[in-house]
Structure formats: structure tokens, C-alpha cells
Design a protein around this motif. Structure first.
Motif, PDB file in Angstrom:
ATOM      1  N   ASP A  63      22.302  25.240  21.124  1.00  0.00           N
ATOM      2  CA  ASP A  63      21.548  24.138  20.531  1.00  0.00           C
ATOM      3  C   ASP A  63      20.612  24.728  19.490  1.00  0.00           C
ATOM      4  O   ASP A  63      19.764  25.565  19.810  1.00  0.00           O
ATOM      5  N   THR A  65      17.748  23.783  16.745  1.00  0.00           N
ATOM      6  CA  THR A  65      16.828  22.717  16.355  1.00  0.00           C
ATOM      7  C   THR A  65      15.880  23.236  15.287  1.00  0.00           C
ATOM      8  O   THR A  65      15.219  24.252  15.487  1.00  0.00           O
ATOM      9  N   GLN A  67      12.602  22.193  13.232  1.00  0.00           N
ATOM     10  CA  GLN A  67      11.469  21.307  13.060  1.00  0.00           C
ATOM     11  C   GLN A  67      10.656  21.864  11.901  1.00  0.00           C
ATOM     12  O   GLN A  67      11.008  22.892  11.331  1.00  0.00           O
TER      13      GLN A  67
END
Length: 156
Positions: A63, A65, A67
Motif C-alpha cells: 500500500d 500512500t 499525503q
């Protein structure tokens, strides 16, 4: 425990509080886990590449991610059944979480998993409004760029 004192630098800089907080938190964490191993490569003025060695992981186990100013890569441990009896387990198959602090305006351009290496390409894209500009004072005339290599052929 070693402690760095950034107070003199905090007094003479403006807007770098986040940087000093990040440095202090890294010192506090001390000996963090080094799994999985990784490389960070600068490929150009605004291009970077992070490569993680994650043998045994499939794309579905990962995963990624992104941000604001933080890239988090998480690998989930997979339970595998083995037909025979394991005599030695030397290939790490444990879960992990690796975080990378990103500079402003850095975005993930691409991620690829091949031959046990996860490759993440990053690009810094500074908005036009944030790029440096020449400020003219008062009635100052606009200066033109002069190319010294060209000969003046227009005067004929």
C-alpha cells in the motif's frame, strides 16, 4: 541519550520550525528498523527515485500512500502454506511500514514492482506563482537578455 539543541538556529531563521521538529523527532527515535533496505537517487534537478528491496511481496501486499509532505509504504505480511517442512527461513516475510518526508511540491509520478524491487519515481513541480521573479524598482526599465554569441546581422 544525545540531544541536539537547535535553539540558536531557530532564533535566526523564519519558517523552518517543521524542519527542526523533524530533525529532533528523528534523533529521539534513534535506532529505527532498517527493513526493508532502500536507496534514494537524484536523477535530475527535480527528479528523484526511491528503490526498496522487498523480495517476496506482490503488488496486492503493498500500500503506497502519498499525503502532503509524507510518503508511506506499507507491506502486509502474507501467510503462506508450505507443502513440506521448512528447515531454514532466511527470506524475510514480515510486514513493514516505511515513511519518507517529502519536500513541498514533490509528487509521486510512478511506482513499479519488478524483480523484488519497488521503484517509486518522484517529481518536484513548483507552481509558477511560487517561482522566483525579478522585481523592478520604480521607473526602472525592463532589462533584456543579451546573447553575446550572436552577431548583430540586423544592422545591414
Amino acid at each position: 541519550m544525545s540531544r541536539l539543541d537547535f535553539t540558536p538556529y531557530r532564533r535566526s531563521t523564519v519558517g523552518f520550525d517543521r524542519l527542526f521538529d523533524m530533525l529532533e523527532s528523528n534523533v529521539r527515535q534513534g535506532g529505527s528498523d532498517n527493513y526493508p533496505p532502500f536507496n534514494i537517487e537524484k536523477r535530475g534537478d527535480d527528479d528523484y527515485r526511491i528503490t526498496l528491496a522487498i523480495a517476496g511481496f506482490r503488488p496486492g501486499d503493498l500500500d503506497i500512500t502519498a499525503q502532503q509532505n509524507l510518503l508511506t509504504i506499507t507491506g502486509k505480511k502474507r501467510d503462506e502454506t508450505v507443502d513440506g517442512e521448512m528447515l531454514h527461513i532466511g527470506i524475510a516475510n514480515r510486514g513493514f511500514e516505511r515513511r519518507f518526508e517529502l519536500a513541498d511540491y514533490v509528487r509521486v509520478a510512478n511506482a513499479d514492482l519488478s524483480d523484488g524491487l519497488l521503484v517509486i519515481d518522484l517529481v518536484r513541480e513548483v507552481p509558477e506563482a511560487m517561482k522566483p521573479k525579478k522585481i523592478l524598482i520604480g521607473d526602472q526599465k525592463t532589462l533584456n537578455v543579451v546573447d553575446g554569441d550572436k552577431k548583430d546581422t540586423d544592422a545591414a
